[in-house]
Design an enzyme around this catalytic site. Structure first.
Site, PDB file in Angstrom:
ATOM      1  NE  ARG A 242     -80.247  65.787 -45.777  1.00 52.05           N
ATOM      2  CZ  ARG A 242     -81.228  66.692 -45.777  1.00 52.05           C
ATOM      3  NH1 ARG A 242     -82.088  66.734 -44.782  1.00 52.05           N
ATOM      4  NH2 ARG A 242     -81.353  67.555 -46.763  1.00 52.05           N
TER       5      ARG A 242
ATOM      6  NE  ARG B  21     -91.417  73.618 -41.835  1.00 47.98           N
ATOM      7  CZ  ARG B  21     -90.697  73.332 -42.907  1.00 47.98           C
ATOM      8  NH1 ARG B  21     -90.028  72.213 -42.984  1.00 47.98           N
ATOM      9  NH2 ARG B  21     -90.666  74.180 -43.932  1.00 47.98           N
ATOM     10  CE  LYS B  22     -84.128  71.952 -41.721  1.00 46.90           C
ATOM     11  NZ  LYS B  22     -83.381  72.602 -42.854  1.00 46.90           N
TER      12      LYS B  22
ATOM     13  N   GLY C 208     -79.864  77.576 -54.234  1.00 46.12           N
ATOM     14  CA  GLY C 208     -80.699  77.536 -55.437  1.00 46.12           C
ATOM     15  C   GLY C 208     -82.091  78.113 -55.286  1.00 46.12           C
TER      16      GLY C 208
ATOM     17  CB  CYS D  49     -79.907  74.207 -48.411  1.00 49.90           C
ATOM     18  SG  CYS D  49     -81.636  73.762 -48.392  1.00 49.90           S
ATOM     19  N   GLY D  50     -77.763  76.635 -48.732  1.00 50.01           N
ATOM     20  CA  GLY D  50     -76.361  77.035 -48.949  1.00 50.01           C
ATOM     21  C   GLY D  50     -75.965  78.229 -48.100  1.00 50.01           C
TER      22      GLY D  50
HETATM   23 FE1  SRM Z   1     -81.966  72.126 -46.820  1.00 48.50          FE
HETATM   24  C1  SRM Z   1     -85.085  71.333 -47.806  1.00 48.50           C
HETATM   25  C2  SRM Z   1     -80.649  70.146 -49.150  1.00 48.50           C
HETATM   26  C3  SRM Z   1     -78.971  72.337 -45.269  1.00 48.50           C
HETATM   27  C4  SRM Z   1     -83.109  74.833 -45.087  1.00 48.50           C
HETATM   28  N1  SRM Z   1     -82.747  70.893 -48.192  1.00 48.50           N
HETATM   29  C5  SRM Z   1     -84.065  70.674 -48.425  1.00 48.50           C
HETATM   30  C6  SRM Z   1     -84.277  69.524 -49.393  1.00 48.50           C
HETATM   31  C7  SRM Z   1     -84.475  68.287 -48.587  1.00 48.50           C
HETATM   32  C8  SRM Z   1     -85.481  69.761 -50.318  1.00 48.50           C
HETATM   33  C9  SRM Z   1     -85.773  68.569 -51.210  1.00 48.50           C
HETATM   34  O1  SRM Z   1     -86.493  67.665 -50.797  1.00 48.50           O
HETATM   35  O2  SRM Z   1     -85.279  68.553 -52.328  1.00 48.50           O
HETATM   36  C10 SRM Z   1     -82.923  69.566 -50.150  1.00 48.50           C
HETATM   37  C11 SRM Z   1     -82.431  68.252 -50.718  1.00 48.50           C
HETATM   38  C12 SRM Z   1     -81.776  68.494 -52.066  1.00 48.50           C
HETATM   39  C13 SRM Z   1     -80.865  67.398 -52.459  1.00 48.50           C
HETATM   40  O3  SRM Z   1     -81.252  66.529 -53.265  1.00 48.50           O
HETATM   41  O4  SRM Z   1     -79.725  67.431 -52.031  1.00 48.50           O
HETATM   42  C14 SRM Z   1     -82.032  70.210 -49.109  1.00 48.50           C
HETATM   43  N2  SRM Z   1     -80.179  71.290 -47.085  1.00 48.50           N
HETATM   44  C15 SRM Z   1     -79.795  70.584 -48.179  1.00 48.50           C
HETATM   45  C16 SRM Z   1     -78.305  70.349 -48.185  1.00 48.50           C
HETATM   46  C17 SRM Z   1     -77.896  69.028 -48.827  1.00 48.50           C
HETATM   47  C18 SRM Z   1     -77.608  71.524 -48.899  1.00 48.50           C
HETATM   48  C19 SRM Z   1     -76.163  71.248 -49.277  1.00 48.50           C
HETATM   49  O5  SRM Z   1     -75.920  71.125 -50.491  1.00 48.50           O
HETATM   50  O6  SRM Z   1     -75.322  71.142 -48.392  1.00 48.50           O
HETATM   51  C20 SRM Z   1     -78.008  70.465 -46.682  1.00 48.50           C
HETATM   52  C21 SRM Z   1     -78.173  69.169 -45.955  1.00 48.50           C
HETATM   53  C22 SRM Z   1     -77.785  69.276 -44.508  1.00 48.50           C
HETATM   54  C23 SRM Z   1     -77.793  67.951 -43.790  1.00 48.50           C
HETATM   55  O7  SRM Z   1     -76.797  67.237 -43.887  1.00 48.50           O
HETATM   56  O8  SRM Z   1     -78.801  67.643 -43.141  1.00 48.50           O
HETATM   57  C24 SRM Z   1     -79.117  71.431 -46.268  1.00 48.50           C
HETATM   58  N3  SRM Z   1     -81.195  73.314 -45.377  1.00 48.50           N
HETATM   59  C25 SRM Z   1     -79.905  73.308 -44.936  1.00 48.50           C
HETATM   60  C26 SRM Z   1     -79.657  74.476 -44.147  1.00 48.50           C
HETATM   61  C27 SRM Z   1     -78.316  74.896 -43.561  1.00 48.50           C
HETATM   62  C28 SRM Z   1     -78.064  74.459 -42.162  1.00 48.50           C
HETATM   63  O9  SRM Z   1     -78.734  73.558 -41.643  1.00 48.50           O
HETATM   64  O10 SRM Z   1     -77.170  75.042 -41.563  1.00 48.50           O
HETATM   65  C29 SRM Z   1     -80.850  75.188 -44.106  1.00 48.50           C
HETATM   66  C30 SRM Z   1     -81.096  76.565 -43.416  1.00 48.50           C
HETATM   67  C31 SRM Z   1     -81.040  76.437 -41.934  1.00 48.50           C
HETATM   68  C32 SRM Z   1     -82.338  76.001 -41.315  1.00 48.50           C
HETATM   69  O11 SRM Z   1     -82.845  74.937 -41.650  1.00 48.50           O
HETATM   70  O12 SRM Z   1     -82.847  76.737 -40.466  1.00 48.50           O
HETATM   71  C33 SRM Z   1     -81.798  74.443 -44.875  1.00 48.50           C
HETATM   72  N4  SRM Z   1     -83.788  72.923 -46.467  1.00 48.50           N
HETATM   73  C34 SRM Z   1     -84.048  74.077 -45.783  1.00 48.50           C
HETATM   74  C35 SRM Z   1     -85.441  74.387 -45.884  1.00 48.50           C
HETATM   75  C36 SRM Z   1     -86.166  75.609 -45.239  1.00 48.50           C
HETATM   76  C37 SRM Z   1     -86.584  75.237 -43.848  1.00 48.50           C
HETATM   77  C38 SRM Z   1     -87.723  76.071 -43.312  1.00 48.50           C
HETATM   78  O13 SRM Z   1     -87.843  76.176 -42.072  1.00 48.50           O
HETATM   79  O14 SRM Z   1     -88.542  76.564 -44.085  1.00 48.50           O
HETATM   80  C39 SRM Z   1     -86.017  73.380 -46.681  1.00 48.50           C
HETATM   81  C40 SRM Z   1     -87.491  73.246 -47.094  1.00 48.50           C
HETATM   82  C41 SRM Z   1     -88.312  72.594 -46.050  1.00 48.50           C
HETATM   83  O15 SRM Z   1     -87.832  72.051 -45.052  1.00 48.50           O
HETATM   84  O16 SRM Z   1     -89.528  72.650 -46.247  1.00 48.50           O
HETATM   85  C42 SRM Z   1     -84.949  72.481 -47.034  1.00 48.50           C
HETATM   86 FE1  SF4 Z   2     -83.380  75.270 -52.426  1.00 44.33          FE
HETATM   87 FE2  SF4 Z   2     -82.143  73.793 -50.593  1.00 44.33          FE
HETATM   88 FE3  SF4 Z   2     -82.810  72.751 -52.951  1.00 44.33          FE
HETATM   89 FE4  SF4 Z   2     -80.804  74.492 -52.745  1.00 44.33          FE
HETATM   90  S1  SF4 Z   2     -80.880  72.432 -51.897  1.00 44.33           S
HETATM   91  S2  SF4 Z   2     -82.377  74.507 -54.293  1.00 44.33           S
HETATM   92  S3  SF4 Z   2     -81.635  75.916 -51.219  1.00 44.33           S
HETATM   93  S4  SF4 Z   2     -84.187  73.477 -51.329  1.00 44.33           S
END
Ligand code: SRM
Ligand code: SF4
Length: 528
Positions: A85, A199-200, A453, A458-459
């Protein structure tokens, strides 16, 4: 600006030691323990060892967690093929950088691809551990970094996607976003001051009238607002989505001048780092600290941290428009130049797509590419005389300038193909379903359909007209892939989060449900 404590385990030098700030609260969860044992950034010096050992023999905590501090994600779904990333501040990338990334994933054949993310960013697929040193050298040569883009770090900082191009913009956010990133990451080299947050953390800076970055769902959001004639930002804090709680950001009652933005981000991050909860993981985002303290105390602690009083918020902000998607052809503020938005369905790019985008940006534009939070691409700086030949480029058959109403508003997270949290496959299903619905319906107005998903969101299904969140559904005694249905998310002016209106719809039964919603609520007509 607040000085970093010289008595802590490191000082704020050019090349800080890769040990992070000691949290004041006791480490009480497994992530706090792993961070206390060894800072994530420390793995930067161990890449050669990892390459020699190979991913199977590596120490698991380094492989599965600490590598994320370098933006490298082990994928249990595709073991040995890592995800990387990046950080692309304000979603800006040069054609040279895009070409380098295209070449990196090209060498992995069918395993290599990239996704545009919902934070205006890119993720690469198929990466092998033994190639990391070489990849980081290539990044450095073209000014790219993936540092601190995962785990308990600040994510890619978003800014108005047409900053510097839009005739109606109030502020060009690009430089400010870059400055905030440089402060947080020590200019992309890694910064242990901010490598151990509870946290993030998400930051967004808006400079336009339509809130094109969903500012309200970030931990810190800067929203354009004037005081008398002076330009500045009203500041919102604490927005986030998680599996158990989703909140829109709330006013900090602060109006910040552009030159205060870096200070303020630093101050808020330091307060969060030193006082944020580090217990139950689901309760460690910034909003939980604000809940504990109340917004007034939080504000005054931030003031103490930055060392000066902050002005109270401006009476009104300048988010006056509905959100634009920037797809299509638009005049820039520079006479004779245009920006063109291309629809990249669910953000998925092959290596060849990346090389082609890089080429057309150079041939027709100025060698610059922009990304949007809707996972699309903008090519800026195309002169009037070059527009016509640009529009005949074969890649525009795949990445349309004038997409259909449903494709245009489609967003999807990674889903089960690569993400082990996923409860359903998302991207392919999202595209297939839109094709099938468009074969049956005439839809004239853009409908924003967001797939995610799992409940991590994240979506961003809560900002969509129709949000679909993966879950498990039961039908005839069987467990199937299903979705919870969200409706009513509004973006732009008067943004509000959508809510879950129906639970556990089996994916195989989803088409008629969406068809009915599109006809009854979005004016779609059934084709003869
Ligand atoms: Fe996300 C975790 C993908 C935007 C909330 N997110 C993950 C992980 C890293 C989990 C993992 O290890 O597999 C996903 C990686 C999957 C992969 O292989 O791609 C993942 N998040 C994404 C992306 C790629 C979704 C997309 O297809 O666009 C986005 C990457 C953004 C970037 O460039 O950094 C992405 N994630 C978001 C957003 C939207 C935003 O930021 O506007 C959110 C909700 C907003 C927020 O964070 O407040 C989001 N992601 C999460 C969470 C829940 C966070 C929480 O506080 O609980 C997780 C799980 C965690 O962090 O424990 C997570
Ligand atoms: Fe869940 Fe984020 Fe993975 Fe999508 S990319 S399946 S919302 S953790």
């Amino acid at each position: 600006m607040a000085k970093f404590d010289p008595n802590s385990r490191h000082s704020n030098t050019e090349e800080p030691a890769m040990t992070s700030t000691v949290p004041q609260k006791t480490a009480t969860n497994k992530f706090e323990k792993l961070k206390a044992e060894k800072d994530g950034l420390a793995v930067k010096d161990e890449l050669e060892t990892f390459a020699q050992l190979g991913w199977e023999a590596m120490e698991e905590t380094d492989r599965d967690h600490r590598l994320k501090w370098l933006g490298v994600f082990f994928r249990p779904v595709t073991p040995g093929k890592f995800m990387m990333r990046l950080r692309l501040p304000n979603g800006v990338i040069t054609s040279e950088q895009m070409r380098v990334l295209g070449e990196i994933v090209q060498r992995y054949g069918d395993d290599g691809s990239a996704d545009i993310t919902t934070r205006q960013n890119l993720q690469l697929r198929g990466i092998r551990i033994e190639d990391l040193s070489d990849i980081f050298q290539r990044f450095e040569r073209v000014g790219l970094t993936s540092i601190q883009s995962g785990m308990d770090n600040v994510r890619n900082i978003t800014g108005s996607p047409v900053a510097g191009l839009d005739a109606d913009e109030l502020y060009d956010t690009r430089e400010l976003v870059q400055q905030v990133q440089d402060m947080i990451t020590n200019e992309g080299k890694g910064n242990p001051e901010f490598s151990n947050l509870p946290r993030k953390f998400n930051i967004a800076i808006g400079g336009c009238r339509d809130n094109s970055i969903h500012a309200e769902i970030n931990d810190i959001a800067f929203i354009p607002a004037f005081k008398q004639e002076a330009f500045g930002f009203n500041v919102l804090v604490g927005g986030f989505f998680s599996a158990t709680r989703c909140e829109a950001a709330i006013p900090l009652n602060v109006w910040a001048k552009p030159e205060q933005v870096v200070d303020l981000c630093r101050g808020i991050l330091e307060v969060f780092r030193d006082h944020g909860p580090r217990g139950v993981r689901q309760k460690t985002r910034l909003m939980w600290l604000i809940d504990e303290w109340g917004i007034e105390k939080f504000r005054s602690e931030v003031e103490k941290q930055i060392g000066y009083a902050l002005e109270s918020e401006a009476e009104k902000d300048e988010i006056l428009w509905e959100k634009r998607d920037h797809l299509g052809i638009y005049k820039q503020k520079q006479p004779g130049l245009n920006y063109v938005g291309l629809n990249i369905l669910v953000g998925r790019l092959s290596a060849n797509d990346m090389l082609e985008l890089s080429r057309i940006a150079e041939v027709y534009g100025s060698g610059e590419i922009r990304l949007t939070v809707e996972q699309n691409v903008i090519i800026p700086n195309i002169s009037d005389s070059r527009l016509e030949p640009f529009l005949t480029e074969p890649i525009l058959e795949k990445f349309s300038v004038n997409p259909s109403a449903l494709s245009r508003g489609l967003v999807s997270c990674t889903g089960a193909q690569f993400c082990n949290f996923a409860l359903v496959e998302t991207k392919h299903r999202a595209v297939e379903l839109v094709k099938e619905l468009e074969a049956e319906l005439t839809v004239e107005k853009t409908v924003r359909i967001h797939w995610t998903g799992c409940p991590n969101s994240c979506g961003q299904p809560q900002v969509a007209d129709i949000g679909l969140m993966g879950t498990k559904a039961r039908k005839e005694g069987k467990t199937l892939e299903g979705v919870n249905l969200y409706m009513g998310g509004k973006v732009g002016k008067d943004a509000q989060l959508g809510e879950c209106v129906q639970k556990s719809i089996p994916c195989e039964d989803l088409k008629p449900v969406l068809r009915q919603i599109l006809v009854e609520q979005f004016g779609a007509r059934v084709k003869e």
